[in-house]
Enzyme design. Sequence first.
Site, PDB file in Angstrom:
ATOM      1  N   ASP A  48      29.730  -5.397 -24.760  1.00 11.90           N
ATOM      2  CA  ASP A  48      30.573  -6.280 -23.960  1.00 11.90           C
ATOM      3  C   ASP A  48      32.026  -5.916 -24.220  1.00 11.90           C
ATOM      4  O   ASP A  48      32.613  -6.300 -25.232  1.00 11.90           O
ATOM      5  CB  ASP A  48      30.304  -7.735 -24.345  1.00 11.90           C
ATOM      6  CG  ASP A  48      30.941  -8.721 -23.392  1.00 11.90           C
ATOM      7  OD1 ASP A  48      31.570  -8.280 -22.405  1.00 11.90           O
ATOM      8  OD2 ASP A  48      30.806  -9.940 -23.625  1.00 11.90           O
ATOM      9  N   ALA A  49      32.607  -5.118 -23.314  1.00 16.67           N
ATOM     10  CA  ALA A  49      33.980  -4.648 -23.472  1.00 16.67           C
ATOM     11  C   ALA A  49      34.845  -4.924 -22.244  1.00 16.67           C
ATOM     12  O   ALA A  49      36.066  -4.871 -22.330  1.00 16.67           O
ATOM     13  CB  ALA A  49      33.990  -3.150 -23.779  1.00 16.67           C
ATOM     14  N   LYS A  50      34.203  -5.165 -21.100  1.00 15.17           N
ATOM     15  CA  LYS A  50      34.905  -5.503 -19.848  1.00 15.17           C
ATOM     16  C   LYS A  50      35.992  -4.493 -19.523  1.00 15.17           C
ATOM     17  O   LYS A  50      37.113  -4.847 -19.162  1.00 15.17           O
ATOM     18  CB  LYS A  50      35.462  -6.928 -19.907  1.00 15.17           C
ATOM     19  CG  LYS A  50      34.391  -7.986 -20.152  1.00 15.17           C
ATOM     20  CD  LYS A  50      34.973  -9.390 -20.208  1.00 15.17           C
ATOM     21  CE  LYS A  50      33.895 -10.439 -20.427  1.00 15.17           C
ATOM     22  NZ  LYS A  50      33.306 -10.379 -21.771  1.00 15.17           N
ATOM     23  N   ARG A  51      35.648  -3.225 -19.615  1.00 12.26           N
ATOM     24  CA  ARG A  51      36.603  -2.165 -19.352  1.00 12.26           C
ATOM     25  C   ARG A  51      36.978  -2.138 -17.868  1.00 12.26           C
ATOM     26  O   ARG A  51      36.164  -2.458 -17.009  1.00 12.26           O
ATOM     27  CB  ARG A  51      36.031  -0.817 -19.755  1.00 12.26           C
ATOM     28  CG  ARG A  51      35.689  -0.671 -21.236  1.00 12.26           C
ATOM     29  CD  ARG A  51      36.868  -0.950 -22.129  1.00 12.26           C
ATOM     30  NE  ARG A  51      36.633  -0.526 -23.506  1.00 12.26           N
ATOM     31  CZ  ARG A  51      37.266  -1.020 -24.543  1.00 12.26           C
ATOM     32  NH1 ARG A  51      38.176  -1.976 -24.380  1.00 12.26           N
ATOM     33  NH2 ARG A  51      37.014  -0.570 -25.762  1.00 12.26           N
TER      34      ARG A  51
END
Length: 272
Positions: free
Chosen positions: A93-96
């Site tokens: 979960d990094a929401k790049r």
Amino acid sequence: MDFRSKLTAVWQHHDSLLCVGLDPDLKRFPAHLQGRTDAVFAFCKGIVDATADLACAFKPQIAYFAAARAEDQLQELIAYIHEKYPAVPVVLDAKRGDIGATAQQYAREAFERYDADALTVNPYMGFDSVEPYLEYSDRGLIVLCRTSNPGGSDLQNLTVEGGAKLYQHVAGLVAGKWNVHGQNALVVGATFPQELADVRRIVGDLPLLVPGIGAQGGDVEATVKAGRSAAGTGLMISSSRAILYAGRGEDYAEQARKVALATRDEVNLFRS
């Protein structure tokens, strides 16, 4: 095995739609782990070992590891999950969200350095910000659509050309022409069950990552009934803090398992 196949198999074999979020907050660790140089790995390993048979996915949130200067422990943790529990996919979960060469580096970070099975990304910059991840055709790409936070409405509920809401437009793109290799999924929050039902109608059986139950207060029954696929699956219902910090003593992992089991079983009540 590609991400979609792995997820489909674990839904069946573990009889679970529960995604266990891994958000390690050093201040909330049990006393016996405080001060250890490997505290982040040790804490998360305890949770993973206690809940792996109850989970359809693990979701480490990269910011918690980075803030603790524990990226190496994140790498070690994902390698441990792959070795010990290879059936359970890992969602980073990094929401790049960036374009061109930068997105390529983010893709390398997620899929080569960390060896994640899937990654969360932000669609705000359009298809060329998503395209570099699609080159890793065996990995999942989980695109923000209707997020669980109240402020998500500032943009996601705007009406766009044709009369649809922006989140509905994103859902159609991600399930349609962006889904080049059939690897895509969407993030849709449990705190908005009507919007979750809207997205399910738009995307068919596309997998949905659903944060917002547990500490954020999303209703389990409403979430499952709104978001389940025709097969009674289709969801990764994420709970983090409610599971991770169910106990504060040396038995923290045992207490986490109890909450994870209760959550898994509650979700299963409403799948059919």
